[in-house]
Structure formats: structure tokens, C-alpha cells
Design a protein around this motif. Structure first.
Motif, PDB file in Angstrom:
ATOM      1  N   ALA A 128     -14.591 -56.116 -32.760  1.00 57.65           N
ATOM      2  CA  ALA A 128     -14.418 -54.976 -32.600  1.00 57.65           C
ATOM      3  C   ALA A 128     -15.392 -53.854 -33.702  1.00 57.65           C
ATOM      4  N   GLU A 129     -14.998 -54.029 -34.797  1.00 56.02           N
ATOM      5  CA  GLU A 129     -15.408 -54.056 -35.699  1.00 56.02           C
ATOM      6  C   GLU A 129     -17.471 -53.982 -36.014  1.00 56.02           C
ATOM      7  N   ARG A 130     -18.133 -54.951 -35.679  1.00 57.81           N
ATOM      8  CA  ARG A 130     -19.200 -55.022 -34.973  1.00 57.81           C
ATOM      9  C   ARG A 130     -19.191 -53.600 -33.878  1.00 57.81           C
ATOM     10  N   LEU A 131     -18.504 -54.164 -32.712  1.00 58.87           N
ATOM     11  CA  LEU A 131     -18.934 -53.102 -31.682  1.00 58.87           C
ATOM     12  C   LEU A 131     -19.194 -51.334 -31.972  1.00 58.87           C
ATOM     13  N   SER A 132     -17.902 -50.889 -33.056  1.00 57.71           N
ATOM     14  CA  SER A 132     -17.918 -49.983 -33.822  1.00 57.71           C
ATOM     15  C   SER A 132     -19.382 -49.461 -34.399  1.00 57.71           C
ATOM     16  N   ALA A 133     -19.743 -50.586 -35.272  1.00 64.37           N
ATOM     17  CA  ALA A 133     -21.155 -50.138 -36.110  1.00 64.37           C
ATOM     18  C   ALA A 133     -21.863 -49.835 -35.174  1.00 64.37           C
ATOM     19  N   ILE A 134     -22.325 -50.445 -33.950  1.00 62.69           N
ATOM     20  CA  ILE A 134     -23.278 -50.091 -33.447  1.00 62.69           C
ATOM     21  C   ILE A 134     -23.227 -48.932 -32.991  1.00 62.69           C
ATOM     22  N   LEU A 135     -22.132 -48.691 -32.559  1.00 62.99           N
ATOM     23  CA  LEU A 135     -21.637 -46.783 -31.623  1.00 62.99           C
ATOM     24  C   LEU A 135     -22.313 -46.588 -33.055  1.00 62.99           C
ATOM     25  N   GLY A 136     -21.596 -46.710 -33.850  1.00 65.13           N
ATOM     26  CA  GLY A 136     -21.823 -45.378 -35.295  1.00 65.13           C
ATOM     27  C   GLY A 136     -23.716 -45.134 -35.651  1.00 65.13           C
ATOM     28  N   VAL A 137     -24.453 -46.111 -34.953  1.00 62.03           N
ATOM     29  CA  VAL A 137     -25.906 -45.743 -35.059  1.00 62.03           C
ATOM     30  C   VAL A 137     -26.299 -45.329 -33.927  1.00 62.03           C
ATOM     31  N   LEU A 138     -25.335 -45.315 -32.505  1.00 63.51           N
ATOM     32  CA  LEU A 138     -25.979 -44.146 -31.494  1.00 63.51           C
ATOM     33  C   LEU A 138     -25.652 -43.073 -32.229  1.00 63.51           C
ATOM     34  N   GLY A 139     -24.557 -43.081 -32.339  1.00 60.48           N
ATOM     35  CA  GLY A 139     -24.163 -41.256 -33.145  1.00 60.48           C
ATOM     36  C   GLY A 139     -23.637 -40.432 -32.025  1.00 60.48           C
ATOM     37  N   LYS A 140     -23.235 -40.845 -30.633  1.00 57.98           N
ATOM     38  CA  LYS A 140     -22.792 -40.269 -30.075  1.00 57.98           C
ATOM     39  C   LYS A 140     -21.743 -41.746 -29.021  1.00 57.98           C
ATOM     40  N   PRO A 141     -20.193 -41.128 -28.387  1.00 58.97           N
ATOM     41  CA  PRO A 141     -19.231 -41.864 -27.736  1.00 58.97           C
ATOM     42  C   PRO A 141     -20.120 -42.518 -26.517  1.00 58.97           C
ATOM     43  N   ALA A 142     -19.988 -44.008 -26.660  1.00 58.96           N
ATOM     44  CA  ALA A 142     -20.529 -44.573 -25.350  1.00 58.96           C
ATOM     45  C   ALA A 142     -19.229 -44.757 -24.179  1.00 58.96           C
ATOM     46  N   VAL A 143     -20.098 -45.542 -23.070  1.00 56.85           N
ATOM     47  CA  VAL A 143     -19.122 -46.356 -21.896  1.00 56.85           C
ATOM     48  C   VAL A 143     -19.015 -47.809 -22.583  1.00 56.85           C
ATOM     49  N   VAL A 144     -18.250 -48.740 -22.540  1.00 62.74           N
ATOM     50  CA  VAL A 144     -18.168 -49.959 -23.293  1.00 62.74           C
ATOM     51  C   VAL A 144     -17.606 -50.826 -21.835  1.00 62.74           C
ATOM     52  N   VAL A 145     -18.917 -51.536 -21.481  1.00 64.08           N
ATOM     53  CA  VAL A 145     -18.567 -52.022 -20.271  1.00 64.08           C
ATOM     54  C   VAL A 145     -17.829 -53.812 -21.168  1.00 64.08           C
ATOM     55  N   GLY A 146     -17.056 -54.539 -20.887  1.00 64.46           N
ATOM     56  CA  GLY A 146     -16.548 -55.390 -21.409  1.00 64.46           C
ATOM     57  C   GLY A 146     -16.208 -56.914 -20.366  1.00 64.46           C
ATOM     58  N   HIS A 147     -16.943 -57.321 -20.497  1.00 63.61           N
ATOM     59  CA  HIS A 147     -16.394 -58.847 -18.856  1.00 63.61           C
ATOM     60  C   HIS A 147     -15.931 -60.350 -20.007  1.00 63.61           C
ATOM     61  N   SER A 148     -14.792 -60.513 -18.946  1.00 60.61           N
ATOM     62  CA  SER A 148     -14.049 -61.438 -19.393  1.00 60.61           C
ATOM     63  C   SER A 148     -13.924 -61.572 -21.368  1.00 60.61           C
ATOM     64  N   PHE A 149     -13.696 -62.490 -21.778  1.00 64.05           N
ATOM     65  CA  PHE A 149     -13.324 -62.755 -23.611  1.00 64.05           C
ATOM     66  C   PHE A 149     -14.546 -61.549 -23.784  1.00 64.05           C
ATOM     67  N   GLY A 150     -15.353 -60.629 -23.887  1.00 66.61           N
ATOM     68  CA  GLY A 150     -15.615 -60.227 -24.385  1.00 66.61           C
ATOM     69  C   GLY A 150     -14.568 -58.477 -24.264  1.00 66.61           C
ATOM     70  N   ALA A 151     -14.167 -58.789 -22.540  1.00 64.87           N
ATOM     71  CA  ALA A 151     -13.183 -57.396 -22.595  1.00 64.87           C
ATOM     72  C   ALA A 151     -12.661 -57.583 -24.270  1.00 64.87           C
ATOM     73  N   GLY A 152     -11.822 -58.793 -24.343  1.00 63.27           N
ATOM     74  CA  GLY A 152     -11.116 -58.626 -25.518  1.00 63.27           C
ATOM     75  C   GLY A 152     -11.339 -57.498 -26.612  1.00 63.27           C
ATOM     76  N   ALA A 153     -12.496 -57.422 -27.025  1.00 60.72           N
ATOM     77  CA  ALA A 153     -12.954 -57.065 -28.305  1.00 60.72           C
ATOM     78  C   ALA A 153     -13.912 -55.735 -27.912  1.00 60.72           C
ATOM     79  N   VAL A 154     -14.269 -55.321 -26.255  1.00 60.76           N
ATOM     80  CA  VAL A 154     -14.478 -53.781 -25.960  1.00 60.76           C
ATOM     81  C   VAL A 154     -12.772 -53.383 -26.399  1.00 60.76           C
ATOM     82  N   THR A 155     -11.307 -53.786 -25.430  1.00 66.35           N
ATOM     83  CA  THR A 155     -10.388 -52.505 -25.783  1.00 66.35           C
ATOM     84  C   THR A 155      -9.673 -53.085 -27.091  1.00 66.35           C
TER      85      THR A 155
END
Length: 335
Positions: A128-155
């Protein structure tokens, strides 16, 4: 049979024979697994990331991504499930980019072309912190789509960094058991490196096992074959089996300190949620989706008929239509 052995009771002789047979079987299995592990190392080499691969720097290493769509579009981050990578989203990414979204399909480490973590930090919180770092680079809130096991980190991301998340779309989400009382025994076993290495080389990175494995996850079996080359592509990188084995205990763990493993935390989520689910999913059956729907007060639950655990490869047209509607649902201000 010697005279001494003949004098031994029949039950004792039979027991000794059974023991020898069991030992021989165990040795045979161990030799077979060691051969599979050797073959896995032989297959791996210096495979190169596809042209156009982008990288995001995070405190836990670079994360590879495929980026598409207009730069001023609303960001949509796509997060894959177990053993997959951004290539599994290729059709979805093209579809969304054509509709004006800024699409960032990532390779969640250790999968795909992202850096492998020498410290094997692949727990849900670190992801989740990896994802947060990516969103920090994007610079604005994103919609995040997570499938299967990846949905755990997304949630987990939505719970820990709601200010970065415009909405969540969870696809056949594998959040696992909520409020677990004990750790899963298999997780403890998989923390033994030799066991995890052998299991990975036998099932995950073994090309002969990969298609049966993928077919077991989906209802529309005929779709598996064309996706096998895509799934295998990053598995040819050097060190893939070792990296996947280091990740494997996280597939089974129930207790890693993640907020997304507690029903009270999931129930308090602040960001809008939409769900998409295959009604024939046997990996994360539909009742799990309905429970998540209730906990998160999801704005929608779209059920796809005749579809199993990976809707975006089983019925691309139906999934893309469902995703279009889900994105509108989570980005629309409540009346």
C-alpha cells in the motif's frame, strides 16, 4: 527373505515394508521437486522489459508501469492479482485510454518488471505504501482498481491514505479472512525458504503447470491459452522463482498488521467503493463480494454472469462495460 526376517510377526514385516515405501515415495517427490527447481533456474535469463515501460521511484524500490491516455485525464491505477503483471490489463488499459482516462497499470513487486525487494517486503501494508508513493508522483487523487490479491493492497491504500484516493473499484477481491483468530498453518510452512522455492517452481513458474493453474481460476476455460504467453513473459527474468517464493507466504498469511484484515476498519472506509464480481468465481465466491459490499457501503456491485475469478480476460466486453459504469459511480459526487 532371511530366516530372521521370516520369524518376525507379519504385522511388523508389513509395517516395515510400508515405511520403506513411504520413504521411497518422499525421496522420489523431493528429487522431482529439485529437478523442477533446477529447470526453473535454467529457464530464467536476462529478459528485457517491454518497450515503453515506465518506472516510479518508491522508498521500497522502483515500480514498473504501463502508462497510457491523455496527461490531463483523471488517473486510474490498475493493480493486478497473484503472479500477474500490467500486461494482463492491456486490453482494459487501451479501452480506458481511448475514453480519456490517464491509465497507470503497475507491476506490483515482485511480479512483472518492478524491482525485487532484497528484504522481501511484500506484505499488504508495504505494498500500500508503494502505491501511495506512486500516487504522490501523480500529484492528484486517483481511482484505484484492484483485482484479486491485489485488491488487498488497494483497500489498504484507501484506508491509510484516503486523501490520495478518489475511489476504489474492487474486482473479485481477495481480502482473505477478516478478523482472523490464528495464523494460517500453510503460511508458517511457506516461510521455510526451501519449501516456498520448491512450491513456486512446481506450480507458479513451471510452464507445464501454468495453463492448468490459470484454467482452475476461470469459468471460461477457453480464454486461458491465449493469456499464457503474457503471463509467462516476466517469469523469464533472472531470479523470478526466488523472488516469487519470497513473496509466497504473503498469499497465505492472515496476520500482517493490515487494517484491511479487520472488519471494523474496512467498515469505516471513507472513499467511495464499487465492486465487480463474476458469479461463477470459485476462488473468492460471490458471498464474499456481498459481504464487502455491505461493509464498505459500496455504491454498486456489478455481477457478471458465467464469469469466474478473472473477468477482464474471460469476458472483456462485459467487464469493460462494468468498469466504465463503476468508474462513473465512484467519481460522481453523491447527491
Amino acid at each position: 527373505m532371511g530366516a530372521g526376517e521370516a520369524k518376525r510377526p507379519l504385522a511388523v514385516r508389513m509395517g516395515a515394508s510400508a515405511l520403506r515405501g513411504f520413504i521411497a515415495l518422499v525421496l522420489f517427490i523431493l528429487v522431482l521437486l529439485l529437478i523442477l527447481r533446477g529447470l526453473a533456474a535454467w529457464r530464467e535469463g536476462e529478459a528485457m522489459a517491454p518497450a515503453g515501460t515506465s518506472y516510479f521511484a518508491t522508498p521500497a524500490g522502483r515500480v514498473a508501469a504501463r502508462v497510457a491516455g491523455p496527461a490531463d485525464g483523471i488517473p486510474v491505477v490498475l493493480v493486478h492479482g497473484t503472479a500477474a503483471w500490467s500486461g494482463f490489463w492491456s486490453e482494459v488499459a487501451d479501452h480506458l485510454a481511448q475514453r480519456g482516462w490517464r491509465v497507470i497499470a503497475i507491476d506490483l513487486p515482485p511480479f512483472g518488471w518492478s524491482d525485487r525487494d532484497p528484504s522481501a517486503r511484500y506484505d499488504r501494508v508495504t505494498q500500500a505504501e508503494r502505491l501511495s508513493a506512486i500516487l504522490g508522483v501523480l500529484g492528484k487523487p486517483a481511482v484505484v482498481v484492484g483485482h484479486s490479491f491485489g485488491a488487498g493492497a488497494v483497500t489498504e491504500l484507501g484506508l491509510r491514505h484516503p486523501e490520495q484516493v478518489r475511489g476504489l473499484v474492487l474486482v473479485d477481491a481477495a481480502l482473505g479472512e477478516l478478523d482472523p483468530k490464528t495464523e494460517a498453518p500453510v503460511a508458517k510452512v511457506m516461510r521455510a525458504e526451501p519449501v516456498a522455492q520448491l512450491a513456486t517452481s512446481a506450480i507458479v513458474t513451471n510452464p507445464n503447470a501454468l495453463e492448468p493453474f490459470l484454467r482452475s481460476l476461470i469459468e471460461r476455460k477457453e480464454q486461458a491459452h491465449r493469456w499464457i504467453p503474457v503471463l509467462r513473459e516476466p517469469m523469464l527474468r533472472a531470479g523470478s522463482t526466488s523472488a516469487y517464493a519470497a513473496w509466497l507466504p504473503n498469499l497465505f498469511t492472515k496476520q500482517d498488521g493490515a487494517l484491511s484484515r479487520r472488519s471494523a476498519s474496512v467498515g469505516a472506509i471513507k472513499v467511495p467503493v464499487a465492486l465487480i464480481w463474476g458469479d461463477a468465481d470459485t476462488v473468492t465466491p460471490l458471498p464474499q463480494g456481498k459481504r464487502i459490499e455491505a461493509l464498505t457501503r459500496a455504491r454498486s456491485l456489478t455481477i457478471l454472469p458465467g464469469v469466474g475469478h478473472i473477468p477482464h480476460i474471460e469476458d472483456p466486453a462485459a467487464f469493460q462495460a462494468a468498469l466504465d459504469q463503476s468508474l462513473k459511480t465512484v467519481t460522481k459526487e453523491k447527491e
